[in-house]
Design a protein around this motif. Structure first.
Motif, PDB file in Angstrom:
ATOM      1  N   ALA A 110      40.734  55.382  37.733  1.00  0.00           N
ATOM      2  CA  ALA A 110      41.079  55.545  36.274  1.00  0.00           C
ATOM      3  C   ALA A 110      42.281  54.797  35.761  1.00  0.00           C
ATOM      4  N   GLN A 111      43.306  55.002  36.747  1.00  0.00           N
ATOM      5  CA  GLN A 111      44.778  54.160  36.457  1.00  0.00           C
ATOM      6  C   GLN A 111      44.411  52.887  36.519  1.00  0.00           C
ATOM      7  N   LYS A 112      43.723  52.188  37.338  1.00  0.00           N
ATOM      8  CA  LYS A 112      43.544  50.850  37.642  1.00  0.00           C
ATOM      9  C   LYS A 112      42.452  50.449  36.464  1.00  0.00           C
ATOM     10  N   ARG A 113      41.638  51.080  35.689  1.00  0.00           N
ATOM     11  CA  ARG A 113      41.087  50.778  34.547  1.00  0.00           C
ATOM     12  C   ARG A 113      41.940  50.648  33.466  1.00  0.00           C
ATOM     13  N   LYS A 114      43.143  51.684  33.346  1.00  0.00           N
ATOM     14  CA  LYS A 114      43.872  51.669  32.226  1.00  0.00           C
ATOM     15  C   LYS A 114      44.747  50.361  32.253  1.00  0.00           C
ATOM     16  N   GLU A 115      45.144  50.064  33.526  1.00  0.00           N
ATOM     17  CA  GLU A 115      46.045  49.139  33.748  1.00  0.00           C
ATOM     18  C   GLU A 115      45.239  47.403  33.428  1.00  0.00           C
ATOM     19  N   ARG A 116      43.935  47.459  33.827  1.00  0.00           N
ATOM     20  CA  ARG A 116      43.500  46.175  33.436  1.00  0.00           C
ATOM     21  C   ARG A 116      43.331  46.508  32.040  1.00  0.00           C
ATOM     22  N   ALA A 117      43.103  47.600  31.180  1.00  0.00           N
ATOM     23  CA  ALA A 117      42.689  47.358  29.659  1.00  0.00           C
ATOM     24  C   ALA A 117      44.085  46.913  29.214  1.00  0.00           C
ATOM     25  N   ASP A 118      45.190  47.635  29.846  1.00  0.00           N
ATOM     26  CA  ASP A 118      46.510  47.315  29.094  1.00  0.00           C
ATOM     27  C   ASP A 118      46.793  45.636  29.253  1.00  0.00           C
ATOM     28  N   GLY A 123      47.128  40.417  26.485  1.00  0.00           N
ATOM     29  CA  GLY A 123      46.772  38.949  26.373  1.00  0.00           C
ATOM     30  C   GLY A 123      46.437  38.775  25.111  1.00  0.00           C
ATOM     31  N   ILE A 124      45.466  39.940  24.228  1.00  0.00           N
ATOM     32  CA  ILE A 124      45.026  39.565  23.139  1.00  0.00           C
ATOM     33  C   ILE A 124      46.059  39.665  22.037  1.00  0.00           C
ATOM     34  N   THR A 125      47.146  40.356  22.031  1.00  0.00           N
ATOM     35  CA  THR A 125      48.352  40.653  21.310  1.00  0.00           C
ATOM     36  C   THR A 125      48.949  39.257  21.223  1.00  0.00           C
ATOM     37  N   VAL A 126      49.345  38.708  22.273  1.00  0.00           N
ATOM     38  CA  VAL A 126      50.117  37.390  22.635  1.00  0.00           C
ATOM     39  C   VAL A 126      49.142  36.385  21.965  1.00  0.00           C
ATOM     40  N   ALA A 127      47.871  36.238  22.316  1.00  0.00           N
ATOM     41  CA  ALA A 127      47.238  35.107  21.831  1.00  0.00           C
ATOM     42  C   ALA A 127      47.228  35.085  19.978  1.00  0.00           C
ATOM     43  N   ILE A 128      47.066  36.518  19.533  1.00  0.00           N
ATOM     44  CA  ILE A 128      46.901  36.645  18.242  1.00  0.00           C
ATOM     45  C   ILE A 128      48.303  36.277  17.587  1.00  0.00           C
ATOM     46  N   SER A 129      49.475  36.650  18.294  1.00  0.00           N
ATOM     47  CA  SER A 129      50.971  36.352  17.631  1.00  0.00           C
ATOM     48  C   SER A 129      50.914  34.759  17.913  1.00  0.00           C
ATOM     49  N   LEU A 130      50.372  34.001  18.753  1.00  0.00           N
ATOM     50  CA  LEU A 130      50.781  32.636  18.883  1.00  0.00           C
ATOM     51  C   LEU A 130      49.797  31.835  17.688  1.00  0.00           C
TER      52      LEU A 130
END
Length: 322
Positions: A110-118, A123-130
């Motif tokens: 569950a922790q690994k899934r959370k880290e992947r989701a984060d 990545g999406i946030t950085v892409a949208i910001s750019l």
């Protein structure tokens, strides 16, 4: 002045300071508590020699700075949402209790899934910001300047007008957000960050008193970098002229990495040189910092000092350089 090589960023009610691969985030969660998190962030260029070449290093460092900046801002925002006394202990302060059972496979997964989701969300946030930054500060000025083609025949004049519009949009954006109360506090922490670095780099001990009397303006600053990007883009596009509107927009987008790389090299030079011409070219960025930094209070300086001391041995730096 002797460059320390450290850098930082203001976050919500705190400071992030970075030295090499180590960074610390200090956030004031209440009048009496400061959450301190120390971690590592390995820059893309740090393990790839080809990415350390001039221009290229600026491109990758710019992206890395955005990623780490958004990551630390998100962390500080999470502490603000939790409220005083609810924050998790800093990474280096987590206590392991001998009697606690080890985490099960489900908890680990569950922790690994959370880290992947984060990571995906980051990545999406950085892409949208750019995309938003390029759209507002690169594409929009081209479209606005194009309206004047019916009155102005010179391509060079249009390119210059485009640059003026770009700078005005940027300055307008800074002025607009500076009126927000939360952003004003971020700008105060920004000032505390600069004051700490200036204090060290001018050979003074890192105390609240010394930091408070140091300058809040620094040549090696992200604000100056952004303004240099705007100014260098004017020069680039004065010489790179394309008649077709869509091709002009495409060239602006494609040349963003190159402009960022050239701008980084200037900021890097400005941070290590104290010559007359470098100081003169740094002036516009320092003037802009009068908007993006504010004088901090002593509690903010205390937070900044904690972030610096978590990743940087300023006493050894002073002993070796002063």
């Amino acid at each position: 002045m002797k460059s320390s090589g450290i850098g930082g960023q203001a976050v919500l009610e705190g400071i992030m300071m970075k030295n090499g691969d180590s960074y610390a985030v200090a956030v004031r969660t209440s009048e009496s508590q400061v959450a301190l998190r120390v971690d590592e962030y390995h820059m893309f260029s740090s393990t790839r020699k080809w990415a350390q070449k001039p221009i290229l290093r600026g491109i990758f460092n710019f992206v890395d700075s955005m990623v780490l900046g958004i990551q630390t801002l998100t962390y500080s925002a999470s502490l603000m949402e939790e409220g005083p006394g609810e924050e998790e202990p800093a990474d280096e302060e987590v206590l392991k209790h001998a009697g606690d059972p080890p985490p099960g496979e489900e908890e680990i997964e569950a922790q690994k899934r959370k880290e992947r989701a984060d990571k995906v969300m980051l990545g999406i946030t950085v892409a949208i910001s750019l995309v938003l930054a390029i759209g507002i500060f690169m594409v929009l000025p081209v479209v606005l300047a194009n309206f004047f083609r019916r009155f102005i025949q010179s391509s060079a004049a249009i390119a210059f007008l485009e640059g003026v519009v770009r700078i005005l949009i940027f300055l307008g954006y800074v002025l607009l957000i500076s009126r927000m109360e939360d952003i004003r506090r971020v700008f105060m922490y920004h000032g505390a960050e600069h004051k700490c670095i200036n204090c060290i780099e001018h050979g003074m001990e890192l105390t609240v008193e010394n930091v408070m009397k140091s300058s809040r303006l620094h040549k090696r600053c992200g604000t100056s970098f952004l303004l240099i990007v705007m100014l260098i883009s004017v020069v680039f596009f004065m010489f790179i002229r394309v008649e077709n509107l869509w091709l002009r927009i495409l060239t602006r987008i494609l040349l963003v990495p190159l402009i960022a790389g050239v701008s980084y090299e200037f900021i890097r030079l400005a941070g290590t040189r104290d010559t007359g011409w470098v100081n003169a070219l740094s002036k516009p960025g320092l003037w802009l910092q009068k908007l993006t930094t504010k004088e901090p209070d002593e509690t903010m300086v205390q937070v900044a000092i904690m972030a610096v001391e978590a990743v940087f041995d300023w006493r050894n730096f002073l002993a070796e350089n002063f």
